[in-house]
Design a protein around this motif. Structure first.
Motif, PDB file in Angstrom:
ATOM      1  N   LYS A  57      13.892   4.568   2.573  1.00 38.62           N
ATOM      2  CA  LYS A  57      13.292   3.247   2.316  1.00 38.62           C
ATOM      3  C   LYS A  57      12.000   3.187   3.114  1.00 38.62           C
ATOM      4  O   LYS A  57      12.015   3.370   4.329  1.00 38.62           O
ATOM      5  CB  LYS A  57      14.233   2.138   2.776  1.00 38.62           C
ATOM      6  CG  LYS A  57      15.632   2.223   2.169  1.00 38.62           C
ATOM      7  CD  LYS A  57      16.550   1.203   2.804  1.00 38.62           C
ATOM      8  CE  LYS A  57      17.998   1.504   2.476  1.00 38.62           C
ATOM      9  NZ  LYS A  57      18.916   0.560   3.157  1.00 38.62           N
ATOM     10  N   LEU A  58      10.910   2.945   2.421  1.00 34.28           N
ATOM     11  CA  LEU A  58       9.585   2.954   3.056  1.00 34.28           C
ATOM     12  C   LEU A  58       9.248   1.546   3.551  1.00 34.28           C
ATOM     13  O   LEU A  58       8.738   0.718   2.802  1.00 34.28           O
ATOM     14  CB  LEU A  58       8.537   3.453   2.055  1.00 34.28           C
ATOM     15  CG  LEU A  58       7.079   3.433   2.504  1.00 34.28           C
ATOM     16  CD1 LEU A  58       6.880   4.184   3.811  1.00 34.28           C
ATOM     17  CD2 LEU A  58       6.186   3.998   1.409  1.00 34.28           C
ATOM     18  N   TYR A  59       9.527   1.279   4.831  1.00 32.38           N
ATOM     19  CA  TYR A  59       9.345  -0.065   5.379  1.00 32.38           C
ATOM     20  C   TYR A  59       7.882  -0.376   5.710  1.00 32.38           C
ATOM     21  O   TYR A  59       7.407  -1.470   5.488  1.00 32.38           O
ATOM     22  CB  TYR A  59      10.178  -0.234   6.643  1.00 32.38           C
ATOM     23  CG  TYR A  59      11.671  -0.249   6.417  1.00 32.38           C
ATOM     24  CD1 TYR A  59      12.225  -1.000   5.378  1.00 32.38           C
ATOM     25  CD2 TYR A  59      12.534   0.471   7.240  1.00 32.38           C
ATOM     26  CE1 TYR A  59      13.596  -1.026   5.165  1.00 32.38           C
ATOM     27  CE2 TYR A  59      13.901   0.444   7.038  1.00 32.38           C
ATOM     28  CZ  TYR A  59      14.439  -0.301   6.010  1.00 32.38           C
ATOM     29  OH  TYR A  59      15.778  -0.328   5.811  1.00 32.38           O
ATOM     30  N   GLU A  87       4.038   8.536  -3.437  1.00 32.31           N
ATOM     31  CA  GLU A  87       4.405   8.001  -4.751  1.00 32.31           C
ATOM     32  C   GLU A  87       5.062   6.620  -4.626  1.00 32.31           C
ATOM     33  O   GLU A  87       5.415   6.007  -5.632  1.00 32.31           O
ATOM     34  CB  GLU A  87       5.373   8.953  -5.471  1.00 32.31           C
ATOM     35  CG  GLU A  87       4.907  10.405  -5.552  1.00 32.31           C
ATOM     36  CD  GLU A  87       3.688  10.578  -6.456  1.00 32.31           C
ATOM     37  OE1 GLU A  87       3.467   9.709  -7.326  1.00 32.31           O
ATOM     38  OE2 GLU A  87       2.949  11.564  -6.262  1.00 32.31           O
ATOM     39  N   PHE A  88       5.248   6.147  -3.376  1.00 34.98           N
ATOM     40  CA  PHE A  88       5.926   4.866  -3.134  1.00 34.98           C
ATOM     41  C   PHE A  88       5.004   3.937  -2.351  1.00 34.98           C
ATOM     42  O   PHE A  88       3.990   4.368  -1.806  1.00 34.98           O
ATOM     43  CB  PHE A  88       7.230   5.106  -2.354  1.00 34.98           C
ATOM     44  CG  PHE A  88       8.281   5.805  -3.167  1.00 34.98           C
ATOM     45  CD1 PHE A  88       9.327   5.098  -3.738  1.00 34.98           C
ATOM     46  CD2 PHE A  88       8.209   7.186  -3.380  1.00 34.98           C
ATOM     47  CE1 PHE A  88      10.284   5.744  -4.504  1.00 34.98           C
ATOM     48  CE2 PHE A  88       9.163   7.836  -4.148  1.00 34.98           C
ATOM     49  CZ  PHE A  88      10.201   7.112  -4.711  1.00 34.98           C
ATOM     50  N   LYS A  89       5.385   2.650  -2.319  1.00 38.04           N
ATOM     51  CA  LYS A  89       4.598   1.643  -1.599  1.00 38.04           C
ATOM     52  C   LYS A  89       5.492   0.925  -0.600  1.00 38.04           C
ATOM     53  O   LYS A  89       6.711   0.839  -0.815  1.00 38.04           O
ATOM     54  CB  LYS A  89       4.047   0.608  -2.596  1.00 38.04           C
ATOM     55  CG  LYS A  89       3.087   1.182  -3.615  1.00 38.04           C
ATOM     56  CD  LYS A  89       2.849   0.168  -4.723  1.00 38.04           C
ATOM     57  CE  LYS A  89       1.951   0.762  -5.803  1.00 38.04           C
ATOM     58  NZ  LYS A  89       2.048   0.013  -7.053  1.00 38.04           N
ATOM     59  N   VAL A  90       4.882   0.393   0.440  1.00 41.97           N
ATOM     60  CA  VAL A  90       5.629  -0.458   1.368  1.00 41.97           C
ATOM     61  C   VAL A  90       5.835  -1.815   0.695  1.00 41.97           C
ATOM     62  O   VAL A  90       5.300  -2.060  -0.400  1.00 41.97           O
ATOM     63  CB  VAL A  90       4.883  -0.642   2.721  1.00 41.97           C
ATOM     64  CG1 VAL A  90       4.661   0.701   3.391  1.00 41.97           C
ATOM     65  CG2 VAL A  90       3.559  -1.363   2.521  1.00 41.97           C
ATOM     66  N   GLY A  91       6.615  -2.692   1.344  1.00 40.59           N
ATOM     67  CA  GLY A  91       6.812  -4.046   0.814  1.00 40.59           C
ATOM     68  C   GLY A  91       6.219  -5.061   1.761  1.00 40.59           C
ATOM     69  O   GLY A  91       5.099  -4.886   2.243  1.00 40.59           O
ATOM     70  N   THR A  92       6.963  -6.126   2.028  1.00 41.20           N
ATOM     71  CA  THR A  92       6.501  -7.169   2.942  1.00 41.20           C
ATOM     72  C   THR A  92       7.355  -7.131   4.202  1.00 41.20           C
ATOM     73  O   THR A  92       8.469  -6.617   4.188  1.00 41.20           O
ATOM     74  CB  THR A  92       6.655  -8.555   2.291  1.00 41.20           C
ATOM     75  OG1 THR A  92       8.039  -8.763   1.984  1.00 41.20           O
ATOM     76  CG2 THR A  92       5.823  -8.653   1.028  1.00 41.20           C
ATOM     77  N   GLY A 147       1.338   7.882   8.755  1.00 43.48           N
ATOM     78  CA  GLY A 147       2.632   7.679   9.402  1.00 43.48           C
ATOM     79  C   GLY A 147       3.479   6.753   8.550  1.00 43.48           C
ATOM     80  O   GLY A 147       2.955   5.797   7.977  1.00 43.48           O
ATOM     81  N   VAL A 148       4.783   7.029   8.452  1.00 43.93           N
ATOM     82  CA  VAL A 148       5.680   6.143   7.703  1.00 43.93           C
ATOM     83  C   VAL A 148       6.826   5.701   8.599  1.00 43.93           C
ATOM     84  O   VAL A 148       7.380   6.487   9.369  1.00 43.93           O
ATOM     85  CB  VAL A 148       6.253   6.813   6.420  1.00 43.93           C
ATOM     86  CG1 VAL A 148       5.140   7.066   5.415  1.00 43.93           C
ATOM     87  CG2 VAL A 148       7.019   8.097   6.728  1.00 43.93           C
ATOM     88  N   LEU A 149       7.158   4.414   8.501  1.00 52.67           N
ATOM     89  CA  LEU A 149       8.364   3.880   9.135  1.00 52.67           C
ATOM     90  C   LEU A 149       9.403   3.828   8.029  1.00 52.67           C
ATOM     91  O   LEU A 149       9.270   3.038   7.094  1.00 52.67           O
ATOM     92  CB  LEU A 149       8.097   2.486   9.701  1.00 52.67           C
ATOM     93  CG  LEU A 149       9.244   1.897  10.530  1.00 52.67           C
ATOM     94  CD1 LEU A 149       9.352   2.635  11.869  1.00 52.67           C
ATOM     95  CD2 LEU A 149       9.042   0.398  10.777  1.00 52.67           C
ATOM     96  N   SER A 150      10.387   4.695   8.130  1.00 54.67           N
ATOM     97  CA  SER A 150      11.316   4.833   7.017  1.00 54.67           C
ATOM     98  C   SER A 150      12.720   5.122   7.525  1.00 54.67           C
ATOM     99  O   SER A 150      12.906   5.962   8.412  1.00 54.67           O
ATOM    100  CB  SER A 150      10.867   5.981   6.109  1.00 54.67           C
ATOM    101  OG  SER A 150      11.795   6.184   5.069  1.00 54.67           O
ATOM    102  N   GLU A 157       0.827  -1.209   0.000  1.00 51.40           N
ATOM    103  CA  GLU A 157       0.000   0.000   0.000  1.00 51.40           C
ATOM    104  C   GLU A 157       0.865   1.265   0.000  1.00 51.40           C
ATOM    105  O   GLU A 157       1.988   1.255   0.488  1.00 51.40           O
ATOM    106  CB  GLU A 157      -0.871   0.025   1.260  1.00 51.40           C
ATOM    107  CG  GLU A 157      -2.057  -0.927   1.223  1.00 51.40           C
ATOM    108  CD  GLU A 157      -2.968  -0.715   2.427  1.00 51.40           C
ATOM    109  OE1 GLU A 157      -4.123  -0.305   2.225  1.00 51.40           O
ATOM    110  OE2 GLU A 157      -2.511  -0.954   3.560  1.00 51.40           O
ATOM    111  N   SER A 158       0.268   2.330  -0.519  1.00 46.19           N
ATOM    112  CA  SER A 158       0.913   3.651  -0.461  1.00 46.19           C
ATOM    113  C   SER A 158       0.349   4.445   0.708  1.00 46.19           C
ATOM    114  O   SER A 158      -0.857   4.376   0.963  1.00 46.19           O
ATOM    115  CB  SER A 158       0.627   4.443  -1.734  1.00 46.19           C
ATOM    116  OG  SER A 158       1.335   3.911  -2.812  1.00 46.19           O
TER     117      SER A 158
END
Ligand SMILES: [Ca+2]
Ligand SMILES: [Ca+2]
Ligand SMILES: [Ca+2]
Ligand SMILES: [Ca+2]
Length: 371
Positions: free
Chosen positions: A231-233, A180-185, A126-129, A119-120
């Motif tokens: 890096k968008l964790y 503009e970015f998405k998280v991963g797994t 909030g972002v963990l980055s 998801e974006s």
């Protein structure tokens, strides 16, 4: 007597301005013109993009995965500039978006190392980055024929982020770039750590107007263009007004972007009442408004499920979610999980719990059923 008074005030005022400008000149330096400063900043940024190259670390599952090193090009025949990747159809690709703020059309360049798979975040999540921040500075050449050079100075690096950063509270450029970015797994690793894979990773290049502008911050000088690799964790949905509806769902016009126009100097072409994300047009955007439709009943009150009454017992069923779940949970006897916040249909005096385009009761000031 009147004349005396007039002179007295005039003298006092003149002295006050004079002493101010003498003793504390930094405080009274007028704010630079946003367009003039932007023109200078974007020249510095484009220079930097054209004279520097990148190397990316591929190390899936390791903390250094997608680390990016930026360095000055020393072998122009061998090294590709960051600018080389502008609108590249493959990754890495350098993208540019326009952000209108302070009556300036800011160009925001961002390098996509990879997009991510999940998801974006919205611009108020909030972002963990992890991130590495540098500020740019144009150093003049030593002689008149010596070209100037843009240098980058690191001011902060967070490799293992411990908390989510609220994009609404960060510099404007973060709220514009992260969506503009998405998280991963994420998977549990050894020793209680979490291993992130396939997350979005990139670099943003921010004119100072999308950074700290005149304020600077810590060791960052005023009016510095900023570069953040990141890096968008993970992301965290936030509810800024605590009304039970996540901020990203208080996006009235559904464009994936939540606006706060209370600071109208940032939106000189727009009136407070023009905010598409402010249902009752009271100047407070929905994501900060506890009574979104301005009918005098709080959103929280309007989104409460009816209680179940059995004999003299009253069972509270909590609140409707914004959208219902895909399936009903048979374990919860009095709650239908497929129901989201309903819309009221006056013609049939019924509720619609599922239509995607329904006008939910908390956004419907004509909803008549007041308890
Ligand atoms: Ca909310
Ligand atoms: Ca409002
Ligand atoms: Ca609200
Ligand atoms: Ca209301």
């Amino acid at each position: 007597m009147n004349k005396f008074k007039y002179y007295f005030i005039l003298t006092f005022a003149t002295l006050a301005i004079f002493s101010c400008s003498k003793s504390d000149s930094a405080d009274v330096e007028p704010l630079r013109d946003f367009q003039v400063q932007y023109d200078a900043d974007i020249a510095v940024i484009e220079d930097y993009l054209k004279t520097n190259t990148i190397t990316i670390t591929e190390a899936a599952g390791k903390p250094e995965d997608q680390d990016v090193k930026i360095k000055l090009i020393t072998k122009p025949n061998e090294e590709k500039s960051i600018w080389f990747y502008l609108n590249s159809p493959t990754f890495p690709t350098l993208k540019v978006k326009t952000v209108n703020l302070h009556n300036v059309d800011y160009k925001l360049y961002y390098l996509v190392l990879r997009e991510g798979t999940g998801e974006s975040p919205s611009n108020v999540d909030g972002v963990l980055s992890s991130y590495n921040g540098t500020y740019l500075f144009r150093k003049a050449g030593a002689t008149t024929t010596d070209p100037s050079v843009v240098t980058a100075t690191q001011f902060e690096e967070i490799v293992f982020p411990q908390t989510f950063y609220d994009l609404y509270q960060m510099v404007k450029g973060w709220g514009e770039t992260f969506p503009e970015f998405k998280v991963g797994t994420s998977d549990p690793g050894n020793n209680g750590t979490i291993v992130y894979n396939d997350f979005g990773a990139g670099v943003m290049f921010l004119p100072s107007g999308l950074g700290y502008y005149a304020g600077g911050s810590g060791s960052i000088p005023s009016y510095s263009p900023l570069v953040f690799s990141f890096k968008l964790y993970a992301l965290q949905r936030l509810d800024h007004d605590g009304d039970g509806v996540f901020s990203y769902q208080e996006d009235k016009d559904g464009d994936g972007y939540v606006r706060d126009m209370r600071n109208t100097t940032e939106y000189p072409n727009q009136k407070l009442g023009d905010n598409p994300d402010d249902t009752d047009k009271d100047g407070i955007p929905d994501f900060l408004d506890v009574d979104d439709d301005g009918d005098g009943y709080t959103t929280k009150f309007e989104t409460k499920r009816p209680d179940t009454v059995i004999g003299d017992k009253t069972i509270s069923n909590g609140y409707y979610p914004f959208n219902g779940a895909a399936v009903d949970d048979p374990a919860t006897e009095f709650i239908n999980e497929t129901h989201g916040i309903p819309a009221y249909i006056p013609a049939t005096k019924t509720f619609d719990y599922t239509s995607p385009t329904r006008i939910r009761v908390h956004l419907d000031s004509t909803y008549p059923l007041k308890k």
